[in-house]
Design a protein around this motif. Structure first.
Motif, short mmCIF file in Angstrom:
data_model
loop_
_atom_site.label_atom_id
_atom_site.label_comp_id
_atom_site.label_asym_id
_atom_site.label_seq_id
_atom_site.Cartn_x
_atom_site.Cartn_y
_atom_site.Cartn_z
N LEU A 1 13.32 -2.36 14.54
CA LEU A 1 11.97 -1.99 14.50
C LEU A 1 11.43 -1.95 13.14
CD1 LEU A 1 10.97 0.70 17.39
CD2 LEU A 1 10.08 -1.35 17.01
N PHE A 2 12.13 -1.68 12.14
CA PHE A 2 11.60 -1.76 10.68
C PHE A 2 10.64 -3.00 10.34
CE2 PHE A 2 15.38 0.96 10.09
CZ PHE A 2 14.86 2.01 9.83
N GLU A 3 10.87 -4.07 11.18
CA GLU A 3 9.91 -5.19 11.01
C GLU A 3 8.54 -4.89 11.49
OE1 GLU A 3 10.62 -7.97 9.80
OE2 GLU A 3 12.77 -8.15 9.97
N ALA A 4 8.37 -3.70 11.99
CA ALA A 4 6.98 -3.39 12.48
C ALA A 4 6.21 -2.70 11.17
CB ALA A 4 6.94 -2.07 13.39
N ILE A 5 6.94 -2.43 10.32
CA ILE A 5 6.21 -1.70 8.85
C ILE A 5 5.34 -2.77 8.10
CG2 ILE A 5 6.93 -0.45 6.51
CD1 ILE A 5 9.49 0.55 7.87
N ASP A 6 4.12 -2.48 8.14
CA ASP A 6 3.38 -3.40 7.05
C ASP A 6 3.38 -2.96 5.67
OD1 ASP A 6 1.45 -5.05 6.25
OD2 ASP A 6 0.01 -4.59 7.65
N PHE A 7 4.27 -3.69 5.08
CA PHE A 7 4.57 -3.76 3.53
C PHE A 7 3.35 -4.00 2.70
CE2 PHE A 7 8.94 -3.43 5.39
CZ PHE A 7 9.25 -2.47 4.76
N ASN A 8 2.73 -4.71 3.43
CA ASN A 8 1.22 -5.30 2.74
C ASN A 8 0.51 -3.92 2.25
OD1 ASN A 8 -0.49 -7.17 1.12
ND2 ASN A 8 -1.60 -7.28 2.96
N VAL A 9 0.51 -2.95 3.28
CA VAL A 9 -0.44 -1.98 3.14
C VAL A 9 0.49 -0.81 2.29
CG1 VAL A 9 -1.18 0.04 4.39
CG2 VAL A 9 -1.54 -2.03 5.42
N ILE A 10 1.79 -0.90 2.45
CA ILE A 10 2.41 0.18 1.51
C ILE A 10 2.47 -0.31 -0.08
CG2 ILE A 10 4.84 0.85 1.20
CD1 ILE A 10 3.73 1.79 3.69
N GLY A 11 2.56 -1.46 -0.34
CA GLY A 11 2.45 -2.20 -1.35
C GLY A 11 1.22 -1.93 -2.24
N LEU A 12 -0.04 -1.92 -1.25
CA LEU A 12 -1.39 -1.75 -1.69
C LEU A 12 -1.60 -0.14 -2.27
CD1 LEU A 12 -4.53 -2.25 -2.01
CD2 LEU A 12 -4.66 -1.42 0.33
N LEU A 13 -0.70 0.68 -1.57
CA LEU A 13 -1.06 1.99 -1.98
C LEU A 13 -0.24 2.31 -2.94
CD1 LEU A 13 -0.74 3.72 1.83
CD2 LEU A 13 -2.88 3.30 0.43
N LEU A 14 1.21 1.78 -2.95
CA LEU A 14 2.06 2.06 -4.04
C LEU A 14 1.41 1.63 -5.62
CD1 LEU A 14 4.71 2.99 -5.36
CD2 LEU A 14 5.50 0.70 -4.71
N GLY A 15 0.72 0.37 -5.63
CA GLY A 15 -0.02 -0.01 -6.45
C GLY A 15 -1.25 0.86 -7.36
N MET A 16 -1.90 1.18 -6.24
CA MET A 16 -3.12 2.23 -6.65
C MET A 16 -2.68 3.75 -7.08
SD MET A 16 -5.23 -0.25 -6.28
CE MET A 16 -6.35 0.88 -7.35
N MET A 17 -1.42 4.19 -6.60
CA MET A 17 -0.92 5.46 -6.96
C MET A 17 -0.46 5.38 -8.31
SD MET A 17 1.20 6.43 -3.58
CE MET A 17 0.47 6.92 -1.92
N ILE A 18 0.25 4.03 -8.80
CA ILE A 18 0.51 4.01 -10.01
C ILE A 18 -0.79 4.21 -10.92
CG2 ILE A 18 1.58 2.39 -11.86
CD1 ILE A 18 3.27 1.69 -9.41
N PHE A 19 -1.84 3.39 -10.78
CA PHE A 19 -3.03 3.38 -11.31
C PHE A 19 -3.57 4.79 -11.42
CE2 PHE A 19 -3.89 -1.25 -10.62
CZ PHE A 19 -4.27 -1.44 -11.86
N ALA A 20 -3.56 5.66 -10.46
CA ALA A 20 -4.06 6.96 -10.26
C ALA A 20 -2.96 7.74 -11.29
CB ALA A 20 -4.11 7.32 -9.01
N GLY A 21 -1.78 7.68 -11.17
CA GLY A 21 -0.89 8.52 -12.04
C GLY A 21 -1.14 8.29 -13.58
N MET A 22 -1.10 6.89 -13.85
CA MET A 22 -1.59 6.56 -15.36
C MET A 22 -2.95 7.35 -15.88
SD MET A 22 -0.44 2.73 -15.25
CE MET A 22 -0.80 2.40 -16.90
N LEU A 23 -3.80 7.31 -15.08
CA LEU A 23 -5.43 7.88 -15.15
C LEU A 23 -5.02 9.37 -15.58
CD1 LEU A 23 -7.70 5.89 -13.00
CD2 LEU A 23 -7.42 5.74 -15.52
#
Length: 500
Positions: A79-101
């Motif tokens: 069932l791990f195939e059900a995870i949308d890693f596109n959404v997870i990757g989007l959030l992770l990238g923006m969290m990194i931006f927020a952390g740097m700011l």
């Protein structure tokens, strides 16, 4: 869910394994909303429970590269195939931006500036920050907007010694409501556009603005009106240290101006790329844009920079809300389990049987579907708004939207005339109804949208816990108000939603 992943097994929803999967979901959901255990533990406990049921009964098989039995399809009980890693990757990238700011002192800078503009008035702060968040949510997804604005809100409220919980809830709800306006404003809109474009149904960048922006503006105004009434007691609290904050120099709060400027510049380019991917039809996933932008930001922050101004990578990693990402992954798995066991297909059948066109048997024995009146056709769209809103409040609007996309498509297939091949059910307005329902319905609960989950996570990291009761007191009325407005607009201007 990933577009190349499908469930190859659809069980009878009355079977023992289907009942067990539903039971696991209901228990996990109760634990999350009841705040009995940590929401990450509850979500992953539910995900593991479903995996155990699927393994024991061999009933949750997912295929990549095609459906079950198709050439090139690879099927496994995972069932791990059900995870949308596109959404997870989007959030992770923006969290990194927020952390740097945050490390650079940018949020402290904005906090002081916003306090000066509002004169320390709590409601003016909510209005300014809410409007700013909504405007941002028009151009980037609302989750990213919250990742950037919520820390600022915490800083402001800490400085003038008022509770940050009302403004944080307000910002999340404003971002959800405003995010409905554009293709990139809300993750469900991104999913709808991606799915529709793969089937040549349209739903481009400008069509979202044309169809949904006017509705989002009206709904946002109604939300603002309700917030003003609901937070009356909080608005009357006199903030402290306002004079002290107003006399502060906001530029003195910037700890690393080089890091701030380079991060903001890279973030601006990343946001432009989000729009360019859609407008120029670039073959890039939004997760690739987000993670690529974050990687570039981290790299250029180290180039040609004196040692004392170099960013600590470990500090940035520490700023990422890993718990929220794990929660999303667990939620995707649980919704994937419900879909694989046939519950979402059952929802489609229920909608079609109760609100779809009437079945008519021809002289030759073939069955055709015909609407009794246009009012019934409009009613189907309105029902979908409310079904989507209520379901999104329960399972998060991203995985629910992803699961409902093929369900709506199936509604059109089910209504096709066997002779002409023409579908009686027009699925175009149903996709608009899905966007409205998922966007507005996500306001109802703390787990109704990804923006809500991120707001809860950021608030807890700042030492302020938002209870389920506090959120429901605001979110449920807002959901009812905005979905009612959406239903009225669809009923009065249904022809407006017949085009993509």
């Amino acid at each position: 869910m990933s577009t190349d992943t499908t469930s190859s097994y659809v069980a009878d929803t009355g079977s023992i394994e289907a009942i067990l999967v539903l039971l696991v979901f209901l228990i996990a959901f109760a634990l999350i909303l009841g705040e009995i255990v940590d929401r990450v533990l509850a979500a992953w406990g539910g995900a593991v429970g479903m995996l155990l049921v699927g393994t024991y009964y061999n009933s949750l098989t997912w295929c990549t590269g095609g459906g079950h039995g198709e050439a090139g399809a690879v099927c496994e009980n995972n069932l791990f195939e059900a995870i949308d890693f596109n959404v997870i990757g989007l959030l992770l990238g923006m969290m990194i931006f927020a952390g740097m700011l945050e490390i650079s002192g940018f949020f402290e800078f904005v906090a002081i500036k916003a306090t000066k503009l509002s004169g320390g008035d709590p409601w003016k702060l909510v209005f300014f920050l809410g409007t700013f968040t909504t405007v941002i949510s028009v151009f980037i997804d609302n989750v990213t907007a919250l990742i950037l604005i919520a820390p600022v809100t915490l800083k402001i409220c800490s400085k003038i010694e008022i509770s940050p919980i009302p403004p944080l809830i307000a910002l999340a709800i404003f971002s959800n409501t405003g995010g409905v306006a554009t293709l990139v404003g809300d993750p469900p809109n991104v999913l709808i556009a991606s799915y529709a474009s793969a089937r040549d149904l349209g739903f481009g960048f400008m069509s979202f603005i044309y169809h949904l922006t006017p509705l989002a503006i009206v709904a946002w105004g109604a939300t603002l009106w309700f917030m003003h009434r609901h937070f009356k007691k909080w608005r009357e609290i006199k903030p402290q240290n306002v004079e002290e904050v107003i006399t502060e120099d906001e530029w003195a709060a910037v700890k690393n101006d080089t890091l701030m400027y380079r991060t903001l510049g890279t973030l601006a380019v990343t946001v432009i790329m989000f729009a360019a991917v859609e407008l120029l039809h670039l073959d890039l996933e939004i997760s690739a844009v987000s993670l690529g932008g974050a990687g570039i930001a981290m790299s250029i922050s180290m180039i040609g920079v004196p040692h004392e101004k170099r960013m600590d990578i470990h500090e940035v990693i520490h700023k990422v809300e890993w718990g929220a990402l794990l929660f999303f992954a667990g939620l995707f798995v649980m919704v994937g389990g419900l879909e694989a066991m046939g519950y979402l297909e059952a929802v489609a059948n229920w909608i079609f049987d109760n609100f779809g066109p009437d079945a008519v048997t021809r002289d030759d024995g073939t069955i055709a579907y015909v609407w009794a009146s246009k009012r019934d056709e409009i009613m189907l769209a309105i029902v979908l708004i409310w079904v989507s809103a209520i379901a999104s409040a329960i399972v998060d609007n991203i995985p629910f939207c992803a699961a409902m996309l093929p369900v709506i498509y199936q509604l059109g297939e089910m209504s096709k005339d066997p002779i002409t091949g023409v579908a009686e059910v027009d699925i175009i307005p149903l996709y608009w109804a899905l966007a409205i329902g998922c966007g507005f319905g996500g306001n109802a609960t703390p787990i109704g949208s990804s923006a809500n989950v991120m707001t809860i996570a950021i608030s807890e990291r700042g030492g302020h816990k938002i209870s389920t009761k506090e959120w429901l007191g605001v979110g449920v009325p807002v959901m009812i108000i905005t979905c009612t407005i959406g239903s009225i607009v669809v009923a009065l201007f249904y022809d407006h939603f017949l085009t993509a």
